[in-house]
Design a protein around this motif. Structure first.
Motif, PDB file in Angstrom:
ATOM      1  N   LEU A   1      -3.233  -8.757  -6.197  1.00 16.27           N
ATOM      2  CA  LEU A   1      -1.965  -9.294  -6.142  1.00 16.27           C
ATOM      3  C   LEU A   1      -0.886  -9.266  -5.233  1.00 16.27           C
ATOM      4  O   LEU A   1       0.229  -9.792  -5.004  1.00 16.27           O
ATOM      5  CB  LEU A   1      -1.132  -9.046  -7.496  1.00 16.27           C
ATOM      6  N   ASN A   2      -1.156  -7.947  -4.180  1.00 17.51           N
ATOM      7  CA  ASN A   2      -0.463  -7.666  -3.177  1.00 17.51           C
ATOM      8  C   ASN A   2      -0.699  -8.527  -1.984  1.00 17.51           C
ATOM      9  O   ASN A   2      -1.568  -8.629  -1.524  1.00 17.51           O
ATOM     10  CB  ASN A   2      -0.547  -6.086  -2.956  1.00 17.51           C
ATOM     11  N   LYS A   3       0.463  -8.774  -1.290  1.00 17.88           N
ATOM     12  CA  LYS A   3       0.207  -9.477  -0.054  1.00 17.88           C
ATOM     13  C   LYS A   3      -0.480  -8.620   1.157  1.00 17.88           C
ATOM     14  O   LYS A   3      -0.998  -9.324   1.979  1.00 17.88           O
ATOM     15  CB  LYS A   3       1.739 -10.095   0.529  1.00 17.88           C
ATOM     16  N   TRP A   4      -0.071  -7.333   1.061  1.00 14.50           N
ATOM     17  CA  TRP A   4      -0.492  -6.661   2.017  1.00 14.50           C
ATOM     18  C   TRP A   4      -1.347  -5.455   1.646  1.00 14.50           C
ATOM     19  O   TRP A   4      -1.076  -4.856   0.602  1.00 14.50           O
ATOM     20  CB  TRP A   4       0.673  -5.959   2.874  1.00 14.50           C
ATOM     21  N   LYS A   5      -1.990  -4.709   2.357  1.00 15.43           N
ATOM     22  CA  LYS A   5      -2.948  -3.648   2.266  1.00 15.43           C
ATOM     23  C   LYS A   5      -2.882  -2.570   3.321  1.00 15.43           C
ATOM     24  O   LYS A   5      -3.167  -2.954   4.369  1.00 15.43           O
ATOM     25  CB  LYS A   5      -4.436  -3.986   1.971  1.00 15.43           C
ATOM     26  N   ALA A   6      -2.458  -1.505   2.799  1.00 19.19           N
ATOM     27  CA  ALA A   6      -1.946  -0.302   3.973  1.00 19.19           C
ATOM     28  C   ALA A   6      -3.445   0.009   4.260  1.00 19.19           C
ATOM     29  O   ALA A   6      -4.497   0.172   3.744  1.00 19.19           O
ATOM     30  CB  ALA A   6      -1.408   0.760   3.259  1.00 19.19           C
TER      31      ALA A   6
END
Length: 106
Positions: free
Chosen positions: A59-64
Motif C-alpha cells: 500500500l505504500n508508495k515508497w520502500k526504504a
C-alpha cells in the motif's frame, strides 16, 4: 525505478516493520525491519531520513532501502548536560564506522 531521500516522522510499527509519514497525513514510506541496524533502532515519533525506491507492491508508495539518519526526542532528553549535540552529513565510510562533517548546535 525512481529513488530519493525522504525526511519524515515514524508513525507506526507492524510486525517489526515501520511506516513513515513524509508529508502531513500521508504514511507513504515502508521501512523494513532488516534495514534498521543496531545503530538505527527506530521508535514511533522518531524523525528519520531514508533513501527509498518506488514500491511496486503493498500500500505504500515508497520502500526504504537505507537508513541515513535518525533523531529521537526520547534520546535527546537523556543526554547528560556535558554532551554537545551535533548535526551534519556523512562524509565518508571508515572501517566499520562513518566520518561526519558537522557543526555544534550550541
Amino acid at each position: 525505478m525512481q529513488s530519493g531521500l525522504f525526511v519524515g516522522t515514524v508513525k507506526s510499527k507492524k510486525e517489526g516493520n515501520f511506516f513513515m509519514e513524509s508529508s502531513d497525513g500521508i504514511c507513504d514510506i515502508f521501512i523494513p525491519e532488516d534495514i534498521c541496524s543496531e545503530h538505527f533502532k527506530l521508535n514511533i515519533g522518531d524523525e528519520a531520513t531514508v533513501e527509498a525506491v518506488e514500491s511496486k507492491t503493498g500500500l505504500n508508495k515508497w520502500k526504504a532501502i537505507q537508513m541515513i539518519h535518525r533523531s529521537s526526542p526520547q534520546l535527546e532528553h537523556q543526554l547528560p548536560n556535558e554532551y554537545q549535540t551535533f548535526t551534519g552529513h556523512v562524509a565518508s565510510h571508515y572501517g566499520c564506522g562513518f566520518l561526519m562533517e558537522s557543526s555544534s548546535s550550541e
